[in-house]
Write a protein that holds these residues in place. Structure first.
Motif, mmCIF file in Angstrom:
data_model
loop_
_atom_site.group_PDB
_atom_site.id
_atom_site.type_symbol
_atom_site.label_atom_id
_atom_site.label_comp_id
_atom_site.label_asym_id
_atom_site.label_seq_id
_atom_site.Cartn_x
_atom_site.Cartn_y
_atom_site.Cartn_z
ATOM 1 N N GLY A 268 38.120 26.605 61.477
ATOM 2 C CA GLY A 268 38.891 25.799 60.743
ATOM 3 C C GLY A 268 39.702 26.820 59.408
ATOM 4 N N VAL A 269 39.444 26.149 58.060
ATOM 5 C CA VAL A 269 39.930 26.717 57.025
ATOM 6 C C VAL A 269 39.137 27.246 55.888
ATOM 7 C CG1 VAL A 269 41.370 26.071 54.662
ATOM 8 C CG2 VAL A 269 42.106 25.390 57.209
ATOM 9 N N LEU A 270 39.313 28.375 55.371
ATOM 10 C CA LEU A 270 38.515 29.151 54.452
ATOM 11 C C LEU A 270 39.531 29.000 53.153
ATOM 12 C CD1 LEU A 270 36.163 30.459 52.813
ATOM 13 C CD2 LEU A 270 37.265 32.714 53.758
ATOM 14 N N GLU A 271 39.082 28.257 51.956
ATOM 15 C CA GLU A 271 39.827 28.196 50.769
ATOM 16 C C GLU A 271 39.349 29.321 49.940
ATOM 17 O OE1 GLU A 271 41.085 25.350 46.829
ATOM 18 O OE2 GLU A 271 39.506 24.633 48.167
ATOM 19 N N MET A 272 40.040 30.154 49.427
ATOM 20 C CA MET A 272 39.630 31.252 48.548
ATOM 21 C C MET A 272 40.235 30.752 46.992
ATOM 22 S SD MET A 272 37.678 33.512 49.767
ATOM 23 C CE MET A 272 37.622 34.828 48.524
ATOM 24 N N ILE A 273 39.599 30.510 46.228
ATOM 25 C CA ILE A 273 40.100 30.112 44.897
ATOM 26 C C ILE A 273 40.204 31.210 43.895
ATOM 27 C CG2 ILE A 273 39.512 28.631 42.952
ATOM 28 C CD1 ILE A 273 37.887 26.706 44.591
ATOM 29 N N GLU A 274 41.218 31.525 43.326
ATOM 30 C CA GLU A 274 41.451 32.472 42.389
ATOM 31 C C GLU A 274 41.295 33.890 43.028
ATOM 32 O OE1 GLU A 274 43.193 32.499 39.752
ATOM 33 O OE2 GLU A 274 43.167 30.489 39.199
ATOM 34 N N ILE A 275 41.809 33.952 44.315
ATOM 35 C CA ILE A 275 41.389 35.257 45.245
ATOM 36 C C ILE A 275 41.638 36.611 44.453
ATOM 37 C CG2 ILE A 275 43.751 35.256 46.142
ATOM 38 C CD1 ILE A 275 42.435 36.018 48.842
ATOM 39 N N LEU A 276 42.505 36.652 43.594
ATOM 40 C CA LEU A 276 42.833 37.971 42.982
ATOM 41 C C LEU A 276 41.861 38.345 42.160
ATOM 42 C CD1 LEU A 276 46.542 38.128 42.920
ATOM 43 C CD2 LEU A 276 45.098 38.604 44.604
ATOM 44 N N LYS A 277 40.790 37.495 41.819
ATOM 45 C CA LYS A 277 39.811 38.060 40.802
ATOM 46 C C LYS A 277 38.461 38.696 41.360
ATOM 47 C CE LYS A 277 40.634 34.363 37.262
ATOM 48 N NZ LYS A 277 39.887 33.240 36.590
ATOM 49 N N VAL A 278 38.450 38.835 42.854
ATOM 50 C CA VAL A 278 37.372 39.216 43.568
ATOM 51 C C VAL A 278 37.517 40.799 43.633
ATOM 52 C CG1 VAL A 278 37.347 37.179 44.983
ATOM 53 C CG2 VAL A 278 38.571 38.927 45.718
ATOM 54 N N LYS A 279 36.570 41.440 43.881
ATOM 55 C CA LYS A 279 36.656 43.032 44.096
ATOM 56 C C LYS A 279 37.480 43.308 45.219
ATOM 57 C CE LYS A 279 31.814 43.464 42.500
ATOM 58 N NZ LYS A 279 30.418 44.039 43.060
#
Length: 653
Positions: A268-279
């Protein structure tokens, strides 16, 4: 309503809802299916091979089309595929079209499907809502016959049962059913087939699955917490020490915790919230997953995963990301779609309407008919960039974006205006700020009626008390409030009072429009007009024509082209067998309304005067107030305020 009738109605409504719930439960149970892989091949696969072999991108694309087919069967594919977003997202049709195009291209097998979809935009611009709508759409679609999904029973990845078919037999499968199988069994599934069925994959249990975010089935969501302590195990899992103690082997798939977000989103789908904050290691893992359809974790070979990654971030994080050169390679593997604020005040007003309709603070509060539109005008003014075109001030630009006609500017100019300021809508006031300001005004004042002027004061108070803004920005935004009042509200409220005062306004206006058309046609054809009262022939009344046209600032040099345009639209209506009405021409409507208003200005001053009105004037005022309430969306408080405000305006003119 009498109490007994209310109780009966309540019981009926409750019973109906219980029946609906029961029907849903029965349907859900009926939709379930379990069997062996052999039974799946014999009973489910025939006739449905293409649907059962769909990738996640194909599945999302089919879902979007499915939602649109029933609602708009005759519309274009692009319009139908945006139906899912229609009731919740307003004023961002172009970005939505780009999102739809992404899924269409990815479903077709293009290289776009190997790119991560990143939505970029300001806060409260609709990014999260778009992701939520996609997820809810998938949940609903998975319960339909068209959206039926099947998985190996018990698999933490809910992997496609077709992955059980050995590589050596897939060519034959393709020749027989016309579809390719690209997936591979996970370490868990390989171990399961060997350990439980001694490699006899025909006996492996298969079940129908329903996508559900709450159950972490096919829909995953990851929101980064503190980047310094974030663990990549949140995405891909880790060794479960409790299971290792039981099994005795860290390399056993059963000893691995398959609770990571990427496993929850499989199929299905993976929503990544504020993705650019991750390592950065998180990003590389996600981009590799998008491009190669697999992830690598310790102790196991590559794990195949088919899922769509839907990410979003804000402008501040994106600009910070751009400044680091080592991120250039990552950007090349993303499809970035800007999701700006709305630029049409009509669309913005619909956003506010959606937000206030569900807010408890607004439940018993009356808003005068211009509150939300006026708030929207202010919101759009804060988002507009300066135009390079001379004479095109922000109010005119705002009207153009709302589809209204502006003297001297063709409708096609809107496309060029948007092109010259591509960042328009990426900054400015957020819908949440505006709605919060209105809500604060209501709760603090404990009021049950909010007028447009009270709205402006509430917004001014919110701006002045906002610690995030500097003095320059505060002044600019307060200036926008003044512009919204002078250029828009003043005109709207005067028109309301004028119409309420003269009950026959619509018919008078229509008669005046037809008189204008008669005079224009006579002028263009250089023929005489027969006076309806005297019966005498005379030349076209140029003085009358110019008195109407000047109300909307049609210049003497531009009058011929304006008149030709009006006549052309009238002929189109005539050929279609329709009456040419004021609603058919926005600028003509404005001109006629202003003309009638000017004719009755003195009467209006007399009636709305509050300096000791006599009984007759008082009666007229009462009638106007009642008509504002019954026909124009006011309540008693806002109608009285509108009349008082118009009186002040007329005294100043």
């Amino acid at each position: 309503m009498p109490p007994l009738a209310a109780d009966q109605n309540s019981h009926g409504t409750t019973a109906d809802f219980i029946d609906t719930l029961s029907s849903f439960s029965r349907l859900h149970r009926a939709q379930r299916w379990e069997g062996t892989f052999g039974e799946f091949l014999a009973n489910i696969l025939p006739g449905h091979a293409v649907a059962l072999a769909r990738t996640s991108h194909e599945y999302v694309w089919d879902m979007l089309r499915w939602h649109g087919r029933a609602a708009q069967p005759d519309a274009s594919e692009n319009v139908r595929s945006r139906e899912l977003f229609k009731r919740e997202l307003f004023g961002i049709d172009e970005p939505l079209s780009r999102v739809v195009d992404y899924f269409k291209a990815a479903a077709a097998g293009s290289d776009v499907g190997r790119r991560l979809l990143l939505m970029l935009g300001p806060p409260s611009g609709g990014k999260s809502t778009l992701a939520i709508l996609l997820k809810r759409g998938l949940e609903e679609y998975s319960r339909t016959d068209e959206g039926a999904l099947y998985a190996i029973r018990g698999s933490p990845l809910r992997e496609n049962p077709l992955n059980l078919i050995p590589t050596s037999l897939r060519a034959e499968f393709r020749d027989r059913y016309g579809v390719n199988i690209s997936g591979e069994l996970s370490p868990w599934a390989r171990d399961f087939v060997e350990r439980e069925f001694e490699g006899d994959f025909v006996r492996v249990p298969v079940e129908r699955v329903f996508l559900n975010e709450a159950s972490r089935i096919g829909i995953g969501t990851y929101a980064p917490h503190d980047p310094t302590t974030a663990d990549i195990a949140d995405l891909v899992g880790s060794v479960d020490l409790a299971k290792v103690a039981q099994i005795g082997d860290e390399g056993d798939p059963r000893a691995w915790s398959w609770s990571g977000a990427v496993y929850a989103a499989s199929r299905g789908v993976l929503e990544m919230i504020e993705i650019l904050k991750v390592k950065r290691e998180f990003l590389y893992l996600l981009l590799t997953l998008t491009q190669e359809k697999n992830v690598k974790v310790s102790r196991f070979p590559l794990i195949h995963l088919d899922e769509t990654i839907l990410a979003h971030t804000n402008l501040a994080e994106f600009h910070k990301f751009l400044q680091e050169k080592e991120n250039e390679a990552l950007l090349d593997r993303m499809v970035i779609i800007k999701i700006p604020y709305a630029l049409s005040y009509r669309d913005e007003s619909r956003i506010y309407q959606k937000l206030v309709s569900g807010a408890p603070a607004f439940r018993n509060v009356h808003l005068d008919p211009h509150v939300l539109n006026l708030a929207a005008v202010f919101g759009i003014l804060t988002r507009l960039g300066k135009s390079e075109r001379e004479g095109l001030d922000p109010p005119k630009k705002l009207r153009l974006y709302a589809g209204e006609a502006v003297e001297g500017v063709p409708e096609t100019e809107v496309v060029r205006l948007r092109a010259e300021t591509p960042e328009e809508g990426m900054t400015g006031v957020s819908p949440r700020f505006v709605v919060n300001a209105i809500s604060n005004a209501i709760t603090r004042g404990n009021t049950h009626s909010l007028t447009s002027m009270e709205l402006l004061l509430a917004l001014k108070d919110s701006i002045e008390s906002d610690a995030r803004m500097d003095a320059k920005q505060k002044k600019a935004w307060i200036d926008h409030l003044v512009t919204a009042r002078k250029e828009f509200y003043n005109r709207w409220v005067k028109e309301d009072v004028h119409r309420a005062m003269f009950a026959s306004f619509e018919e008078e206006a229509q008669q005046l429009l037809e008189k204008y058309l008669d005079e224009v046609e006579a002028s263009l054809d250089h023929r005489q007009v027969t006076d309806p009262i005297t019966g005498e022939s005379r030349a076209a009344d140029e003085r009358f024509l110019r008195s109407v046209e000047e109300k909307i600032k049609v210049s003497d040099s531009g009058k011929m082209s304006f008149r030709q345009e009006v006549v052309r639209k009238a002929m189109v209506a005539f050929k279609a067998g329709e009456r040419f009405k004021l609603v058919s021409h926005a600028r003509m409507r404005e001109a006629i309304e202003q003309y009638l208003f000017e004719e009755r200005r003195d009467v209006l001053r007399l009636v709305t005067s509050t300096a000791r009105p006599d009984d007759d004037a008082r009666q007229k005022i009462s009638v106007v107030q009642q008509r504002l309430v019954s026909e124009y969306g006011y309540d008693e408080h806002s109608a009285k305020e509108a009349l008082s405000y118009v009186t002040t305006l007329l005294a100043q003119e």
